[in-house]
Design an enzyme around this catalytic site. Structure first.
Site, PDB file in Angstrom:
ATOM      1  N   SER A 146       0.718  -1.011  -0.111  1.00  0.00           N
ATOM      2  CA  SER A 146      -0.125   0.035  -0.127  1.00  0.00           C
ATOM      3  C   SER A 146       0.963   1.060   0.053  1.00  0.00           C
ATOM      4  O   SER A 146       2.158   1.232   0.398  1.00  0.00           O
ATOM      5  CB  SER A 146      -0.825   0.120   1.071  1.00  0.00           C
ATOM      6  OG  SER A 146      -1.460   1.281   1.516  1.00  0.00           O
ATOM      7  N   TYR A 188      -2.697  -1.161  10.892  1.00  0.00           N
ATOM      8  CA  TYR A 188      -2.635  -1.571   9.357  1.00  0.00           C
ATOM      9  C   TYR A 188      -1.322  -1.176   8.859  1.00  0.00           C
ATOM     10  O   TYR A 188      -0.576  -1.865   8.075  1.00  0.00           O
ATOM     11  CB  TYR A 188      -3.791  -0.821   8.747  1.00  0.00           C
ATOM     12  CG  TYR A 188      -3.737  -0.941   7.194  1.00  0.00           C
ATOM     13  CD1 TYR A 188      -4.153  -2.185   6.427  1.00  0.00           C
ATOM     14  CD2 TYR A 188      -3.400  -0.084   6.163  1.00  0.00           C
ATOM     15  CE1 TYR A 188      -4.162  -2.464   5.429  1.00  0.00           C
ATOM     16  CE2 TYR A 188      -3.566  -0.100   4.975  1.00  0.00           C
ATOM     17  CZ  TYR A 188      -3.738  -1.381   4.501  1.00  0.00           C
ATOM     18  OH  TYR A 188      -4.011  -1.602   2.945  1.00  0.00           O
TER      19      TYR A 188
HETATM   20  N1  LIG Z   1      -8.740  -0.663  -1.326  1.00  0.00           N
HETATM   21  C1  LIG Z   1      -7.696   0.178  -0.945  1.00  0.00           C
HETATM   22  O1  LIG Z   1      -7.915   1.557  -0.895  1.00  0.00           O
HETATM   23  C2  LIG Z   1      -6.269  -0.476  -0.804  1.00  0.00           C
HETATM   24  C3  LIG Z   1      -5.139   0.357  -0.770  1.00  0.00           C
HETATM   25  C4  LIG Z   1      -3.843  -0.045  -0.584  1.00  0.00           C
HETATM   26  C5  LIG Z   1      -3.796  -1.483  -0.413  1.00  0.00           C
HETATM   27  N2  LIG Z   1      -4.738  -2.316  -0.500  1.00  0.00           N
HETATM   28  C6  LIG Z   1      -4.726  -3.655  -0.132  1.00  0.00           C
HETATM   29  O2  LIG Z   1      -5.171  -4.345  -1.324  1.00  0.00           O
HETATM   30  C7  LIG Z   1      -5.538  -5.727  -0.791  1.00  0.00           C
HETATM   31  C8  LIG Z   1      -6.850  -6.231  -1.434  1.00  0.00           C
HETATM   32  O3  LIG Z   1      -7.876  -5.352  -0.917  1.00  0.00           O
HETATM   33  P1  LIG Z   1      -9.184  -4.477  -1.470  1.00  0.00           P
HETATM   34  O4  LIG Z   1      -8.983  -3.250  -1.417  1.00  0.00           O
HETATM   35  O5  LIG Z   1      -9.501  -5.304  -2.658  1.00  0.00           O
HETATM   36  O6  LIG Z   1     -10.028  -4.853  -0.373  1.00  0.00           O
HETATM   37  P2  LIG Z   1     -11.408  -6.240  -0.431  1.00  0.00           P
HETATM   38  O7  LIG Z   1     -12.329  -5.856  -1.648  1.00  0.00           O
HETATM   39  O8  LIG Z   1     -11.856  -5.933   0.943  1.00  0.00           O
HETATM   40  O9  LIG Z   1     -10.620  -7.583  -0.504  1.00  0.00           O
HETATM   41  C9  LIG Z   1      -9.952  -8.027   0.562  1.00  0.00           C
HETATM   42  C10 LIG Z   1      -9.740  -9.589   0.180  1.00  0.00           C
HETATM   43  O10 LIG Z   1      -8.957 -10.054   1.229  1.00  0.00           O
HETATM   44  C11 LIG Z   1      -9.419 -11.279   1.775  1.00  0.00           C
HETATM   45  N3  LIG Z   1      -9.058 -11.733   3.013  1.00  0.00           N
HETATM   46  C12 LIG Z   1      -9.382 -10.967   4.392  1.00  0.00           C
HETATM   47  N4  LIG Z   1      -8.728 -11.755   5.133  1.00  0.00           N
HETATM   48  C13 LIG Z   1      -8.266 -12.959   4.582  1.00  0.00           C
HETATM   49  C14 LIG Z   1      -7.743 -13.968   5.120  1.00  0.00           C
HETATM   50  N5  LIG Z   1      -7.276 -14.377   6.259  1.00  0.00           N
HETATM   51  N6  LIG Z   1      -7.638 -15.140   4.048  1.00  0.00           N
HETATM   52  C15 LIG Z   1      -7.648 -14.919   2.758  1.00  0.00           C
HETATM   53  N7  LIG Z   1      -8.283 -14.103   2.209  1.00  0.00           N
HETATM   54  C16 LIG Z   1      -8.592 -12.967   3.191  1.00  0.00           C
HETATM   55  C17 LIG Z   1     -10.821 -10.862   1.484  1.00  0.00           C
HETATM   56  O11 LIG Z   1     -11.757 -12.322   1.718  1.00  0.00           O
HETATM   57  P3  LIG Z   1     -13.213 -12.362   2.142  1.00  0.00           P
HETATM   58  O12 LIG Z   1     -13.998 -11.862   0.796  1.00  0.00           O
HETATM   59  O13 LIG Z   1     -13.603 -13.811   2.565  1.00  0.00           O
HETATM   60  O14 LIG Z   1     -13.492 -11.458   3.210  1.00  0.00           O
HETATM   61  C18 LIG Z   1     -11.108 -10.183   0.329  1.00  0.00           C
HETATM   62  O15 LIG Z   1     -11.032 -11.226  -0.925  1.00  0.00           O
HETATM   63  C19 LIG Z   1      -5.363  -5.822   0.542  1.00  0.00           C
HETATM   64  O16 LIG Z   1      -4.266  -6.143   1.088  1.00  0.00           O
HETATM   65  C20 LIG Z   1      -5.240  -4.178   1.061  1.00  0.00           C
HETATM   66  O17 LIG Z   1      -4.509  -3.911   2.330  1.00  0.00           O
HETATM   67  C21 LIG Z   1      -5.993  -1.618  -0.691  1.00  0.00           C
END
Ligand SMILES: NC(=O)c1ccc[n+]([C@@H]2O[C@H](COP(=O)([O-])OP(=O)(O)OC[C@H]3O[C@@H](n4cnc5c(N)ncnc54)[C@H](OP(=O)(O)O)[C@@H]3O)[C@@H](O)[C@H]2O)c1
Length: 282
Positions: free
Chosen positions: A145, A158
């Site tokens: 991130s 986080y």
């Molecule tokens: N969105 C942002 O602004 C942003 C910015 C920077 C970085 N990121 C990073 O991008 C990545 C993806 O996030 P996203 O934005 O796409 O959010 P998201 O739509 O909430 O997706 C998160 C994913 O992680 C999964 N997950 C959570 N805990 C888990 C576990 N113990 N084992 C396996 N899967 C698990 C969730 O599964 P479930 O469906 O089962 O809950 C979901 O598929 C994360 O690492 C996040 O920190 C996001």
């Protein structure tokens, strides 16, 4: 030529396999779609594969994987290799944010945050390394991130995990380079996904009220970031990181990530923090 056409054309020229964690929604789901559209075999892992949103075909394998359940990881990787013969790229994407005043976070919540974002990512990485070493090739993409290089208010647990992912990945790439295994770090800015809603864990401690005013005027700005990009933007950067043939380590990936990182690098701490406060504390 449209992006999807160019992805598709590139596709048919190879038959590679990518394994993605957290492919049920958001960035992970879009990464799965882009690789599939490009002709890759896709191992889409998620906690509840019965909810898999991907159109099922012979090149998509949805498998259960909770990255905190280390005992299941090797099995999942073996199943994927048995189906497609090998794995060429691992996308460590699963993650979520624990937010709120640090004092309101319980030890259990903090350990769960690290178990998912750091120890889970490390466990999947360690499990795939024997396969990559045997083949003397492989690409590990860690979704960190911008929050692994700079910070916002009320995200301290986080940020601690994403700074850890940055340090882990940067150090790891030294020892893996002689084995022809690449490490890539994806640094998204704010992205419109379930990250800010369903996935977010907001810490609360009964009786602790001293932070209420600060949380009430600050957290809403953090949960509706104004510069958020759609997840496809980040997914395309992940695809580029895997396929560009370079040893480049870091990839800013949407949501104004490049601007945030440049400001963090160029400005003195006090000035950068003043900008964050002016933008977020209302
Ligand atoms: N969105 C942002 O602004 C942003 C910015 C920077 C970085 N990121 C990073 O991008 C990545 C993806 O996030 P996203 O934005 O796409 O959010 P998201 O739509 O909430 O997706 C998160 C994913 O992680 C999964 N997950 C959570 N805990 C888990 C576990 N113990 N084992 C396996 N899967 C698990 C969730 O599964 P479930 O469906 O089962 O809950 C979901 O598929 C994360 O690492 C996040 O920190 C996001």
């Amino acid at each position: 030529m449209s992006n999807s056409q160019s992805f598709s054309n590139a596709a048919n020229r190879q038959n590679k396999t990518v394994l993605i964690t957290g492919a049920s929604s958001g960035i992970g789901l879009e990464v799965a779609k882009i690789f599939r559209a490009s002709g890759w075999n896709v191992v889409a892992t998620m906690r509840n594969p019965e909810n898999c949103e991907l159109a099922q075909d012979e090149k998509i394998l949805c498998l259960p994987l909770d990255v905190t359940r280390h005992e299941t990881i090797e099995n999942t990787i073996e199943t994927a290799i048995a189906r497609f013969g090998s794995i060429d790229a691992l996308i460590n994407n699963a993650g979520y944010a624990l937010v709120g005043a640090f004092e309101a976070c319980s030890q259990v919540e903090i350990e769960r945050q690290f178990a998912t974002n750091v120890f889970g990512l490390m466990a999947v990485t360690r499990a795939i390394l024997p396969h990559f070493r045997d083949r003397r090739q492989g690409i590990i993409v860690n979704v960190a991130s911008i929050g692994g290089k700079l910070t916002f208010p009320l995200y301290s647990p986080y940020h601690a995990t994403k700074w850890a992912v940055e340090g882990f990945s940067e150090s790891l790439q030294y020892e893996l380079k002689p084995l022809n295994i690449k490490v890539k770090i994806i640094e998204p800015g704010p992205i419109k996904t379930d990250f800010y809603t369903r996935s977010m864990s907001v810490a609360q401690k009964p009786g602790l009220t001293d932070y209420d005013h600060y949380v009430a005027r600050t957290l809403p700005q953090m949960q509706k970031p104004s510069m958020a990009s759609p997840p496809e933007v980040t997914a395309k950067v992940v695809y580029r990181a895997v396929t560009d043939g370079s040893w480049k380590l870091r990839y800013p990936a949407g949501g104004g990530a490049g601007i945030f990182m440049a400001l963090r690098k160029l400005l003195p701490d006090a000035l950068f923090q003043a900008i964050i406060k002016a933008g977020i504390e209302r």
